[in-house]
Enzyme design. Structure first.
Site, short mmCIF file in Angstrom:
data_model
loop_
_atom_site.label_atom_id
_atom_site.label_comp_id
_atom_site.label_asym_id
_atom_site.label_seq_id
_atom_site.Cartn_x
_atom_site.Cartn_y
_atom_site.Cartn_z
N GLU A 112 32.78 10.21 -23.09
CA GLU A 112 32.11 9.01 -22.57
C GLU A 112 33.12 7.88 -22.50
O GLU A 112 34.26 8.02 -22.95
CB GLU A 112 30.92 8.63 -23.48
CG GLU A 112 29.75 9.58 -23.29
CD GLU A 112 28.55 9.27 -24.17
OE1 GLU A 112 28.47 8.16 -24.72
OE2 GLU A 112 27.71 10.16 -24.31
N ARG A 272 31.97 -0.71 -21.23
CA ARG A 272 30.67 -0.96 -20.60
C ARG A 272 30.50 -2.36 -20.05
O ARG A 272 29.87 -2.56 -19.01
CB ARG A 272 29.56 -0.71 -21.61
CG ARG A 272 29.36 0.73 -21.83
CD ARG A 272 28.18 1.00 -22.69
NE ARG A 272 28.12 2.44 -22.80
CZ ARG A 272 27.41 3.09 -23.70
NH1 ARG A 272 26.68 2.43 -24.56
NH2 ARG A 272 27.41 4.40 -23.71
C1 SIN Z 1 24.67 6.98 -22.86
O1 SIN Z 1 24.33 8.16 -22.93
O2 SIN Z 1 25.22 6.51 -21.89
C2 SIN Z 1 24.36 6.09 -24.00
C3 SIN Z 1 25.06 6.54 -25.19
C4 SIN Z 1 25.31 5.42 -26.12
O3 SIN Z 1 24.99 4.27 -25.80
O4 SIN Z 1 25.87 5.66 -27.18
#
Ligand code: SIN
Length: 512
Positions: A112, A272
């Site tokens: 991520e 983000r």
């Molecule tokens: C997501 O799955 O994008 C959110 C995961 C998170 O905010 O830790």
């Protein structure tokens, strides 16, 4: 020997982990204002970040967390999170938690935003939170008491010591729960915004309770907006996980122009706040933003929940374009605790998103929140096992007075929070928000029970107080850092480096 009584307010992952470690030693009661089907944890699509793969190291996870948090995090707290997080996750896997694995049985590590390594453990593809909650609920069945429909009103604090909690049920009846230890695990306050990934119940109740009880609340200005909520108004405000970008999806406009090119070296996987602001800027210009998922193989298998949400909303996934917009997602600040979950009020604790352990800094690294819930609930459980009982369980009887108030409705409050204390902030918007809040009576003393408010009034008092504290904190921080972005102070300032804005009922100020 007399068993300890422990009351936990909230029914998300932190609450369950704590209960699972304490039920043998204590009488544990979980209270929740709705039902145990409502929590943010259940909705968590992202997984649990932990440096357990052979290619990873906790030092890398530490550095990624600090970098995402703009180094506003406390290094010692982050070190505790990532080092102990490895153990906590390894234990969970040993206990049989069904993490996603390949055909050879190896864990599938996801990626991520802002993670330098593939280190996210998922379950059920994009349903990790649900799997975790199911896992703990099954384990705890019959071992603890659960009271649903009880909204927490006030912490019972006498001579600086918390002795439990008052609650109000759906028929406006007040109840008193005496406890040796009271733990707030109510989640954050992102549902005070109108587009949010959160369960609607997540409105910062624990922050209001703790503040009125005399506990420190801190870093409230740092609100993380997730870049990719489904841009269709559904009842659930569905999230399109960052893991989708981790698997190769790209943010594009209606003409397939890649909007993150040239904005940040990590492009679609930039932090983000940067991605959310870039999308907002495009939306403000009148563009529509999509996640282009055409490069992802087996989307349906990898993201079964998101796939079904898209189908339910008639989004044609063969076209490979999911409409998205940012929404409030996570609140980095909260009730200040030490690394054992203790607040500055004796026998009052906070764990999970409601707490500010200072691990997230100015912006949380993806998939660190389920980890935080597990690590700090485990630490608190270890601490509480050796703590003494209350010396006296007698409490003063509360006499209730009549009280009338003219309250706004929650939708109005949410809209105003979104406009005035949202992704882009400035002095004019804060002033507007505070002037609007000044029209309403906001009780700051620890005495909602005394006023005998209805449940609806109590809930609105929590909302209004949290909204005011968040706005005041955001106004006070005259710089931009991480998720706190002011258009009138667009840069980080040396003056604010390593400083937290902390409020306490009797005093308020900036702490270093
Ligand atoms: C997501 O799955 O994008 C959110 C995961 C998170 O905010 O830790």
């Amino acid at each position: 020997m007399q068993r300890q009584k422990i009351v936990i307010v909230g029914s998300g992952l932190a609450a369950y982990v704590l209960a699972s470690k304490l039920w043998q030693h204590a009488d544990v009661t979980i209270i929740t204002k709705n039902t145990t089907k409502h929590s943010n944890s259940i909705r968590a699509q992202g997984g649990v970040a932990a440096a357990i793969s052979a290619k990873d190291q906790w030092q890398l996870h530490l550095e990624d967390t600090l970098k995402a948090g703009m180094y506003h995090n406390h290094q010692i707290a982050v070190k505790t999170l990532v080092k102990e997080g490895k153990e906590v996750v390894e234990n969970l896997l040993q206990q049989g938690f069904p993490a996603d694995r390949d055909q050879q049985g190896n864990i599938l590590f996801g990626r991520e935003g802002a993670h330098s390594q593939r280190r996210i453990i998922h379950a059920g593809g994009d349903q990790t939170g649900k799997y975790l909650i199911n896992f703990y609920q099954k384990f705890l069945q019959g071992k603890i008491a659960i009271k649903e429909g009880q909204l927490a009103v006030d912490c019972i604090v006498e001579r600086g010591e918390c002795k439990g909690i008052t609650t109000i049920d759906q028929h406006d009846q007040y109840h008193t729960i005496i406890a040796d230890h009271t733990v707030l695990a109510t989640g954050g306050f992102a549902a005070l915004y109108d587009t949010t990934s959160n369960d609607p119940s997540t409105t910062g109740d624990g922050i209001a309770l703790a503040y009125r009880a005399g506990a420190n609340v801190t870093d409230l200005e740092f609100v993380q907006f997730h870049p990719t909520m489904l841009a269709i108004k559904t009842q659930h405000n569905d999230l399109i996980s960052e893991a989708v970008r981790g698997e190769g999806a790209s943010l594009v406009d209606q003409d397939y122009r890649a909007i993150m090119k040239g904005i940040h070296p990590l492009e679609n996987l930039a932090p983000r706040d940067i991605v959310a602001r870039a999308i907002m800027e495009e939306i403000t210009k009148g563009n529509h933003i999509f996640l282009d998922i055409r490069k992802i193989k087996n989307f349906q298998t990898k993201f079964p929940f998101i796939n079904s949400v898209c189908e339910m909303n008639n989004i044609d996934l063969h076209r490979g374009m999911i409409p998205v917009k940012p929404g409030a997602h996570f609140t980095m600040g909260g009730v200040e605790t030490d690394l054992l979950g203790r607040t500055n009020v004796s026998r009052l604790y906070a764990i999970g998103e409601v707490a500010c352990t200072h691990v997230h800094g100015a912006n949380r690294l993806a998939s660190n929140s389920l980890l935080e819930a597990m690590v700090f609930a485990t630490r608190l459980a270890n601490y509480l096992q050796s703590q003494p009982l209350l010396s006296s369980t007698k409490i003063q009887k509360v006499q209730q007075l009549q009280f009338t108030s003219q309250d706004p409705d929650l939708d109005q409050l949410r809209t105003r929070m979104t406009v005035n204390v949202g992704i882009n902030r400035d002095e004019t918007r804060f002033k507007n928000m505070l002037e609007w809040l000044d029209k309403f009576t906001i009780i700051e003393e620890n005495c909602l029970s005394v006023f005998g408010l209805s449940r609806k009034q109590v809930q609105m008092q929590h909302h209004l107080l949290v909204a005011r504290l968040v706005t005041k904190a955001a106004r006070q921080r005259t710089e931009s850092r991480g998720a706190h972005h002011r258009v009138d102070y667009p840069y980080q300032s040396e003056q604010w480096k390593n400083k937290s804005i902390t409020f306490q009922l009797t005093k308020q100020g900036v702490s270093v």
